[in-house]
Scaffold this motif. Sequence first.
Motif, PDB file in Angstrom:
ATOM      1  N   TRP A 147       0.837  -1.206   0.000  1.00 11.39           N
ATOM      2  CA  TRP A 147       0.000   0.000   0.000  1.00 11.39           C
ATOM      3  C   TRP A 147       0.871   1.255   0.000  1.00 11.39           C
ATOM      4  CZ3 TRP A 147      -4.981  -0.219  -1.043  1.00 11.39           C
ATOM      5  CH2 TRP A 147      -5.701  -1.374  -0.751  1.00 11.39           C
ATOM      6  N   HIS A 148       0.613   2.186  -0.927  1.00 12.93           N
ATOM      7  CA  HIS A 148       1.420   3.417  -0.991  1.00 12.93           C
ATOM      8  C   HIS A 148       0.678   4.495  -1.768  1.00 12.93           C
ATOM      9  CE1 HIS A 148       2.234   1.527  -4.893  1.00 12.93           C
ATOM     10  NE2 HIS A 148       2.535   2.732  -5.336  1.00 12.93           N
ATOM     11  N   GLN A 149       1.236   5.697  -1.729  1.00 15.49           N
ATOM     12  CA  GLN A 149       0.840   6.781  -2.641  1.00 15.49           C
ATOM     13  C   GLN A 149       2.045   7.020  -3.552  1.00 15.49           C
ATOM     14  OE1 GLN A 149       0.108   9.718   0.533  1.00 15.49           O
ATOM     15  NE2 GLN A 149      -2.035   9.835  -0.101  1.00 15.49           N
ATOM     16  N   ASP A 150       1.783   7.501  -4.755  1.00 20.14           N
ATOM     17  CA  ASP A 150       2.898   7.723  -5.684  1.00 20.14           C
ATOM     18  C   ASP A 150       3.568   9.071  -5.508  1.00 20.14           C
ATOM     19  OD1 ASP A 150       1.285   6.035  -8.513  1.00 20.14           O
ATOM     20  OD2 ASP A 150       2.463   5.271  -6.829  1.00 20.14           O
ATOM     21  N   PHE A 151       2.735  10.106  -5.206  1.00 22.26           N
ATOM     22  CA  PHE A 151       3.282  11.479  -5.209  1.00 22.26           C
ATOM     23  C   PHE A 151       4.450  11.633  -4.244  1.00 22.26           C
ATOM     24  CE2 PHE A 151       3.775  15.912  -5.378  1.00 22.26           C
ATOM     25  CZ  PHE A 151       3.674  16.457  -4.106  1.00 22.26           C
ATOM     26  N   VAL A 198      -4.370   6.220  -2.584  1.00 28.20           N
ATOM     27  CA  VAL A 198      -3.736   5.086  -1.896  1.00 28.20           C
ATOM     28  C   VAL A 198      -4.054   3.810  -2.683  1.00 28.20           C
ATOM     29  CG1 VAL A 198      -3.708   3.708   0.239  1.00 28.20           C
ATOM     30  CG2 VAL A 198      -3.855   6.219   0.369  1.00 28.20           C
ATOM     31  N   HIS A 199      -3.028   3.066  -3.029  1.00 28.91           N
ATOM     32  CA  HIS A 199      -3.223   1.859  -3.858  1.00 28.91           C
ATOM     33  C   HIS A 199      -2.123   0.837  -3.575  1.00 28.91           C
ATOM     34  CE1 HIS A 199      -0.380   4.354  -6.093  1.00 28.91           C
ATOM     35  NE2 HIS A 199       0.015   3.264  -6.718  1.00 28.91           N
ATOM     36  N   GLY A 200      -2.341  -0.339  -4.079  1.00 28.56           N
ATOM     37  CA  GLY A 200      -1.346  -1.413  -3.962  1.00 28.56           C
ATOM     38  C   GLY A 200      -1.840  -2.591  -4.803  1.00 28.56           C
TER      39      GLY A 200
HETATM   40 FE    FE Z   1       2.157   3.277  -7.301  1.00 23.19          FE
END
Ligand code: FE
Length: 267
Positions: A109-113, A212-214
Amino acid sequence: MPISTKQIKEFDQLGFLSIPGAFSTANVEVLTKNLAEISKTNHPGHILEAHGQSYRAFHGCHLYNEVFADLVNHPLLVNTSKQLLRDDVYLHQLKINNKSAFSGESWPWHQDFIYWHKEDGMPEANVLSVMIYLDDVTEFNGPLFFVPGSHQLGCIDVNPNPSSDPGWEGDVSAQLKYQVMNQLVKKEVDARGMYSAKGPAGTAVWFHGNLVHGSPPNMSPCSRRIAILTYNAVSNKPINQGQLRPEFLNARNREPLEGRLSNWFKK
Ligand code: FE
Ligand code: 6CS
């Protein structure tokens, strides 16, 4: 063809927008044929999974492959990203996340920015990525999970993961440098739910830099190849902070894109 006000509103609210059938079977075939060629060449942006049995990602294909260079300027991708970011855009990075059959590993799980902010000096989160599905993405082969609306949390400040590589390699491995803590994921999923970004090959999915995605490992016999292009607003260019990450992660060419349909994608 511009996207509708309703679609823009959906992106603003949910943090993502999906357009099935954005790319024809013939267009996807052009991309997968070129990917097959690319996968036979060596490049510093070609990253193996930790187990070394398959590729995790091919970064920077647009820097040396004509088809992916033309894909960057595809009018659907450029013009839709301009509408969603309300600004001209340039490409910050392009990668193909490979998630091979049986051996593709997870993306925690993370954010890219936060990567583009902390590692590249990008000031604000007026940035998005668009995924183009090169395979059918199902519940079996490691779809991305989104937390709908979680981009409204802004950039969640997390300390670097002590067990991840301190260099750029830690930004693209399964031991990610900036991961969203499980208790925060649970809190947000309880409030907002979860969305599995499934779709047939040719689907295009735009998602906000703070969503938020993974994605889970791929134990299925089906690969899950996805091309991901990150478009940044030209008013949001990174402020140089000394040591730059490689060009395949942090573009040096930040000229606004005009969107031009290449012959490769005419069909
Ligand atoms: Fe990503
Ligand atoms: O560091 C980066 O640029 C890459 N890393 C992650 C986890 N997402 C954004 C981007 O692909």
